[in-house]
Design an enzyme around this catalytic site. Structure first.
Site, PDB file in Angstrom:
ATOM      1  N   CYS A 149       0.835  -1.243  -0.070  1.00 55.42           N
ATOM      2  CA  CYS A 149       0.113  -0.007   0.048  1.00 55.42           C
ATOM      3  C   CYS A 149       0.919   1.108  -0.058  1.00 55.42           C
ATOM      4  CB  CYS A 149      -1.032   0.146   1.199  1.00 55.42           C
ATOM      5  SG  CYS A 149      -2.121  -1.450   1.137  1.00 55.42           S
ATOM      6  N   HIS A 286      -3.487   7.307   2.092  1.00 54.89           N
ATOM      7  CA  HIS A 286      -3.875   5.965   1.552  1.00 54.89           C
ATOM      8  C   HIS A 286      -5.202   5.877   1.952  1.00 54.89           C
ATOM      9  CE1 HIS A 286      -3.961   1.848   0.893  1.00 54.89           C
ATOM     10  NE2 HIS A 286      -3.704   1.747   1.832  1.00 54.89           N
ATOM     11  N   ASN A 316     -10.181   0.035  -0.344  1.00 58.64           N
ATOM     12  CA  ASN A 316      -8.724  -0.098  -0.255  1.00 58.64           C
ATOM     13  C   ASN A 316      -8.074  -0.504  -1.592  1.00 58.64           C
ATOM     14  OD1 ASN A 316      -5.961  -0.379   0.286  1.00 58.64           O
ATOM     15  ND2 ASN A 316      -6.326  -1.065   2.211  1.00 58.64           N
TER      16      ASN A 316
HETATM   17  O1  UT7 Z   1      -4.067  -0.812   3.374  1.00 58.95           O
HETATM   18  C1  UT7 Z   1      -3.248  -1.507   4.139  1.00 58.95           C
HETATM   19  C2  UT7 Z   1      -3.500  -1.165   5.643  1.00 58.95           C
HETATM   20  N1  UT7 Z   1      -4.577  -1.651   6.032  1.00 58.95           N
HETATM   21  C3  UT7 Z   1      -5.192  -0.952   6.966  1.00 58.95           C
HETATM   22  O2  UT7 Z   1      -5.000   0.026   7.255  1.00 58.95           O
HETATM   23  C4  UT7 Z   1      -6.540  -1.964   7.710  1.00 58.95           C
HETATM   24  C5  UT7 Z   1      -6.674  -1.506   9.174  1.00 58.95           C
HETATM   25  N2  UT7 Z   1      -7.554  -2.279  10.037  1.00 58.95           N
HETATM   26  C6  UT7 Z   1      -8.627  -1.776   9.709  1.00 58.95           C
HETATM   27  O3  UT7 Z   1      -9.102  -1.077   8.870  1.00 58.95           O
HETATM   28  C7  UT7 Z   1      -9.646  -2.274  10.722  1.00 58.95           C
HETATM   29  O4  UT7 Z   1      -9.075  -2.956  12.001  1.00 58.95           O
HETATM   30  C8  UT7 Z   1     -10.638  -3.312  10.436  1.00 58.95           C
HETATM   31  C9  UT7 Z   1     -11.859  -2.543   9.427  1.00 58.95           C
HETATM   32  C10 UT7 Z   1     -10.004  -4.445   9.510  1.00 58.95           C
HETATM   33  C11 UT7 Z   1     -11.638  -3.778  11.323  1.00 58.95           C
HETATM   34  O5  UT7 Z   1     -11.987  -2.962  12.217  1.00 58.95           O
HETATM   35  P1  UT7 Z   1     -11.964  -3.151  14.098  1.00 58.95           P
HETATM   36  O6  UT7 Z   1     -12.842  -2.025  14.606  1.00 58.95           O
HETATM   37  O7  UT7 Z   1     -10.632  -3.126  13.904  1.00 58.95           O
HETATM   38  O8  UT7 Z   1     -12.618  -4.551  14.059  1.00 58.95           O
HETATM   39  P2  UT7 Z   1     -11.997  -5.855  14.779  1.00 58.95           P
HETATM   40  O9  UT7 Z   1     -11.096  -6.362  13.588  1.00 58.95           O
HETATM   41  O10 UT7 Z   1     -11.647  -5.596  16.241  1.00 58.95           O
HETATM   42  O11 UT7 Z   1     -13.296  -6.815  14.894  1.00 58.95           O
HETATM   43  C12 UT7 Z   1     -14.290  -6.467  15.596  1.00 58.95           C
HETATM   44  C13 UT7 Z   1     -15.283  -7.463  15.390  1.00 58.95           C
HETATM   45  C14 UT7 Z   1     -14.679  -8.934  15.615  1.00 58.95           C
HETATM   46  O12 UT7 Z   1     -15.599  -9.745  16.129  1.00 58.95           O
HETATM   47  P3  UT7 Z   1     -15.328 -10.077  17.798  1.00 58.95           P
HETATM   48  O13 UT7 Z   1     -14.026 -11.116  17.469  1.00 58.95           O
HETATM   49  O14 UT7 Z   1     -15.343  -8.797  18.384  1.00 58.95           O
HETATM   50  O15 UT7 Z   1     -16.542 -10.885  18.311  1.00 58.95           O
HETATM   51  C15 UT7 Z   1     -14.727  -9.251  13.976  1.00 58.95           C
HETATM   52  O16 UT7 Z   1     -14.794 -10.746  14.040  1.00 58.95           O
HETATM   53  O17 UT7 Z   1     -15.834  -7.413  14.058  1.00 58.95           O
HETATM   54  C16 UT7 Z   1     -15.792  -8.766  13.394  1.00 58.95           C
HETATM   55  N3  UT7 Z   1     -15.764  -8.339  12.181  1.00 58.95           N
HETATM   56  C17 UT7 Z   1     -16.886  -8.339  11.315  1.00 58.95           C
HETATM   57  N4  UT7 Z   1     -18.234  -8.438  11.464  1.00 58.95           N
HETATM   58  C18 UT7 Z   1     -19.134  -7.873  10.604  1.00 58.95           C
HETATM   59  C19 UT7 Z   1     -14.765  -8.495  11.035  1.00 58.95           C
HETATM   60  N5  UT7 Z   1     -14.970  -8.269   9.887  1.00 58.95           N
HETATM   61  C20 UT7 Z   1     -16.606  -8.198   9.848  1.00 58.95           C
HETATM   62  C21 UT7 Z   1     -17.131  -7.855   8.845  1.00 58.95           C
HETATM   63  N6  UT7 Z   1     -18.415  -7.723   9.279  1.00 58.95           N
HETATM   64  N7  UT7 Z   1     -17.039  -7.889   7.760  1.00 58.95           N
END
Ligand code: UT7
Length: 359
Positions: A149, A286, A316
């Site tokens: 990225c 980004h 992204n």
């Molecule tokens: O381009 C390269 C760089 N990449 C990035 O910058 C991405 C960086 N990370 C992010 O953008 C965020 O961390 C995400 C958007 C990927 C996730 O957001 P988050 O607030 O960090 O959520 P999380 O990973 O802590 O997940 C929270 C919950 C989890 O469930 P539990 O374990 O709390 O029960 C996940 O399993 O959300 C769940 N989850 C989803 N739920 C519904 C993960 N993906 C989904 C989904 N729909 N698509």
């Protein structure tokens, strides 16, 4: 367009690194006798998005997710996916033609083509050589840069260095990705976040005075930390599985690094350009996550009205996201000549960096 006779390469192929150029700024090489330095100035932009728009609703049909979760956690509402048979080089060539049209230049005026991508058509040759052929060129040189990225920031840094060293006078710099081909479409944690597309800039050697009032790239900051490779990677490759593999990400961990490192690299580049954050007209981040974009802008003290965001519409697109955002914003007439833009990105590696340029 610059007067070509006014531009002379540094006789030592000087890198323009801190101090040595005598300009006081890292992005310029002093041109002996002429009283000027060589700057890499943006003279054209272009982009391409595949026709197919994939809304969040498409994912809710087969994954345990919702439009509200995707929007509230990432800001993404839709993204584009390439059509079967449509590859990274095709999108890159479309973006390149649009940039040439914007600049009013013919392909034969390019000395080099650099493509930032992690999703090349083939393991080799480089996508850049495929774009070269698509443009009908047999002159100059062409190569790819792979910093995921952060790839477009790394590619801009390479292009600027080649221009300042006098190796090339006009370079097409492209970010192009087909991330839909390396997604695990059953993994709700990553499948909903990425999209395909391409963006291009043309950089041209023009004379400057060596200060922060010059047009063109004023400063660059690049970083990598390979000890963090396991938080964002693809689980396949030529020398291991022999297949392309799928993207794997520990989202929360990447998020934590992103907010901290993006503000840091932007601040370093701004200071290196001899500017203060208050002098920044636009941040072009980004486009990974609206929450990361907001948190970084807040750390930089830049209001969201001065931040370009396309993440809602593109998702992204990895190395394509910054040139896509730049080209879209330029088409909307949002940048005035002389304004200062900071672009920053982070991704797999980890690799991250920032570029400060005057439009
Ligand atoms: O381009 C390269 C760089 N990449 C990035 O910058 C991405 C960086 N990370 C992010 O953008 C965020 O961390 C995400 C958007 C990927 C996730 O957001 P988050 O607030 O960090 O959520 P999380 O990973 O802590 O997940 C929270 C919950 C989890 O469930 P539990 O374990 O709390 O029960 C996940 O399993 O959300 C769940 N989850 C989803 N739920 C519904 C993960 N993906 C989904 C989904 N729909 N698509």
């Amino acid at each position: 367009m610059s007067d070509e006779a006014d531009i002379r390469a540094h006789p030592d192929g000087g890198s323009g690194s801190d101090g040595e150029s005598g300009s006081g700024l890292p992005g310029a090489a002093r041109t002996p006798g002429a009283g000027t330095v060589t700057r890499a100035v943006v003279v054209g932009t272009g982009h391409y998005l595949p026709e197919r728009v994939v809304t969040n609703a498409e994912f809710t049909e087969r994954l345990d997710t919702s439009h509200d979760w995707i929007v509230s956690r990432s800001g993404i509402e839709r993204r584009h996916f390439a059509a079967p048979g449509e590859a990274t080089s095709h999108m890159a060539a479309h973006a390149a033609r649009a940039a040439l049209g914007d600049a009013g230049l013919g392909a034969e005026s390019l000395d080099a083509i650099i493509v930032a991508t992690s999703t090349p058509d083939l393991t080799f040759p480089a996508v850049a050589t495929m774009v070269q052929a698509e443009l009908g060129l047999k002159t100059g040189f062409a190569f790819d840069v792979q910093a995921v990225c952060a790839g477009f920031i790394y590619a801009l840094a390479q292009a600027q260095a080649l221009i300042v060293a006098g190796t090339a006078r006009r370079i097409m710099v492209i970010g192009a990705e087909t991330f839909s081909r390396i997604l695990d479409h059953d993994d709700r944690g990553t499948a909903v976040l990425f999209g395909d597309g391409a963006g291009a800039l043309i950089l041209e050697a023009q004379p400057g005075q060596g200060g922060s009032a010059d047009r063109g790239i004023l400063a660059v900051d690049l970083n990598a930390d390979g000890s963090q490779r396991d938080i964002l990677y693809v689980d396949g490759g030529v020398a291991t599985t022999g297949s392309a593999g799928c993207l794997r990400m520990q989202g929360k961990e990447v998020f934590r690094h992103a907010v901290e490192k993006l503000a840091q690299t932007a601040q370093t580049a701004i200071a290196r350009a001899g500017l203060a954050p208050a002098q920044i007209d636009w941040v072009v981040p980004h486009q990974a996550n609206l929450r990361i974009i907001r948190a970084t802008a807040q750390k930089l003290g830049v209001p969201m009205e001065r931040v370009i965001t396309t993440v809602a519409d593109h998702g992204n697109t990895s190395a394509a996201s910054i040139p896509l955002a730049l080209s879209v914003a330029a088409r909307q007439g949002r940048f005035a000549p002389g304004q200062v833009i900071v672009a920053e990105a982070i991704g797999g590696g980890l690799a991250w960096g920032a570029v400060v340029l005057r439009w």
